[in-house]
Every structure is written in C-alpha cells, then in structure tokens.
Design a protein around this motif. Sequence first.
Motif, PDB file in Angstrom:
ATOM      1  N   VAL A 183      -2.174 -13.791   3.038  1.00 30.51           N
ATOM      2  CA  VAL A 183      -1.185 -13.285   2.074  1.00 30.51           C
ATOM      3  C   VAL A 183      -0.115 -12.386   2.695  1.00 30.51           C
ATOM      4  CG1 VAL A 183      -2.826 -13.408   0.159  1.00 30.51           C
ATOM      5  CG2 VAL A 183      -2.643 -11.276   1.478  1.00 30.51           C
ATOM      6  N   ASN A 189       2.463 -12.726   4.643  1.00 29.02           N
ATOM      7  CA  ASN A 189       3.862 -13.129   4.543  1.00 29.02           C
ATOM      8  C   ASN A 189       4.400 -13.086   3.113  1.00 29.02           C
ATOM      9  OD1 ASN A 189       4.649 -13.793   7.309  1.00 29.02           O
ATOM     10  ND2 ASN A 189       3.115 -15.411   7.172  1.00 29.02           N
ATOM     11  N   GLU A 190       3.489 -13.020   2.145  1.00 30.52           N
ATOM     12  CA  GLU A 190       3.909 -12.972   0.750  1.00 30.52           C
ATOM     13  C   GLU A 190       4.092 -11.539   0.251  1.00 30.52           C
ATOM     14  OE1 GLU A 190       1.700 -15.562  -1.908  1.00 30.52           O
ATOM     15  OE2 GLU A 190       0.825 -16.552  -0.172  1.00 30.52           O
ATOM     16  N   ASP A 226       5.659  -7.917   0.011  1.00 27.72           N
ATOM     17  CA  ASP A 226       6.991  -7.330   0.171  1.00 27.72           C
ATOM     18  C   ASP A 226       7.041  -6.418   1.393  1.00 27.72           C
ATOM     19  OD1 ASP A 226       9.647  -6.506  -0.639  1.00 27.72           O
ATOM     20  OD2 ASP A 226       8.716  -4.634  -1.269  1.00 27.72           O
ATOM     21  N   LYS A 246      -2.367 -14.101  -6.963  1.00 22.29           N
ATOM     22  CA  LYS A 246      -1.842 -13.797  -5.629  1.00 22.29           C
ATOM     23  C   LYS A 246      -1.988 -12.317  -5.308  1.00 22.29           C
ATOM     24  CE  LYS A 246       2.629 -13.424  -4.847  1.00 22.29           C
ATOM     25  NZ  LYS A 246       4.055 -13.758  -4.610  1.00 22.29           N
TER      26      LYS A 246
END
Length: 219
Positions: free
Chosen positions: A107, A109-110, A112, A183
């Motif tokens: 996760v 790269n997802e 912020d 997510k």
Amino acid sequence: MLATFQTSLNDVKKKITKIGDDLVESNKLILEALKDCNAEKFSEARNYIKNISAKTDEIDNAIIKILALYTPEARDLRQVVAYFKITNELARACSNTRSFIRGFTDVCNELDVKTINEYTLPMQKSTVEAIKTTIAMINVDDEDELQEMYEEVLIEENKADDLYEMIERSLVAQAESANAFEKYHKMLRALRKSEKIAGRAISVANLLVYIKKGGNFHN
C-alpha cells in the motif's frame, strides 16, 4: 557462581544482542525505504530478520541448560529469567517488523506523500530510536545510566503511540471522503505493526531494568 556459568551467560547475551542489532538495522532500512517506497530496501530489511525463530530457540535452549546445570540464585536468576523473556519479546518485534514490511509494501505507493512525511517517517524514526537505545541497554552496568536510557525509550515509544493516533485520524478522514475503507484499513493495519515494535522495545527495556533493580515485571 562458577566461571563457566558467566561464560555461558555472556554467550547468551551476545546472541541476544546480535538479534537486537539486526532488528535495529532492519528498521533503519525500513525508514529509508519509506521515503520513496523503495521495494529493494524493504526486501533488504526483511533479510536482516530471517530465521529468527531458530535463533531464539537456540538461545532458549541455552538458557534452559544454564538453569539445569548451575541453578542460579538471586540476581543471577533474575538475569537468566529476564533473558528468557527478552528473546520472546525480540521474536515478536521481528514478527511485527516482517508483518509491517509485508503489509506496507502493498500500500506504500497509495499513501499520500504528505502523510508519509508528516506522520509515518517520524513514527518509524521513533521506533528505530526506541529499539536502538533498548539494545544498547543490554551492555550497560550503571543503574543510573540504565534508568536514563529507559526514560529515553519510554519517550520514543510514547511518540510512536501519539503519531500512530494522528495517522489513524488522518487516514480515517481520507477514507470517509474517498469511500475507500478497505484500502485505508490495510494501511492502518500495516502501520500498527510499526507502533507495536516500539511497544516491544519498552517491554525489553523494562526487563533490563528488572535485572539490575529487581522488583516486579512491568508491561
């Protein structure tokens, strides 16, 4: 006690320190990897904590042998029993570290960039400082110095706790606005592992203070 008792105990101490040093190096690499979600560094961090169960089992067996052969008393017994518990805490810290790497690489790269810079990096830095100071405590004999180092670990562990709470609030707010709870839940579950590593550090630090001062175990 016999000289061979001290020799055996020193060998246990060295092996515990080695696991701790590898745990520190692993988390330092995680700190570097977080800056740009570097998969290679995450993988390298994992390599530092391979085969931990086998290593801690070896230490535990050595401790059992010491108890059987030398029947230590008083402070010597405190030290042996504390080392037995410390290996368990280090094994759990390594397990938390592996879980963090595994969960966060999916996760990273997802997440912020602002959240990483503002909360995640400082939290991991506090985790590194907590475990680094704790492992250094293993070879400290002076009670006052040991107590000061314990306080430093406590401060870093509290920082990690506070930062996790901030991350949690931030990600929950983002999840609500983006309607992407699954997510963000994965992100929080992974980040929680980092915060738990600092918790293991304070548990080990408590045991090291117990060796010197006695009293009751603390959590």
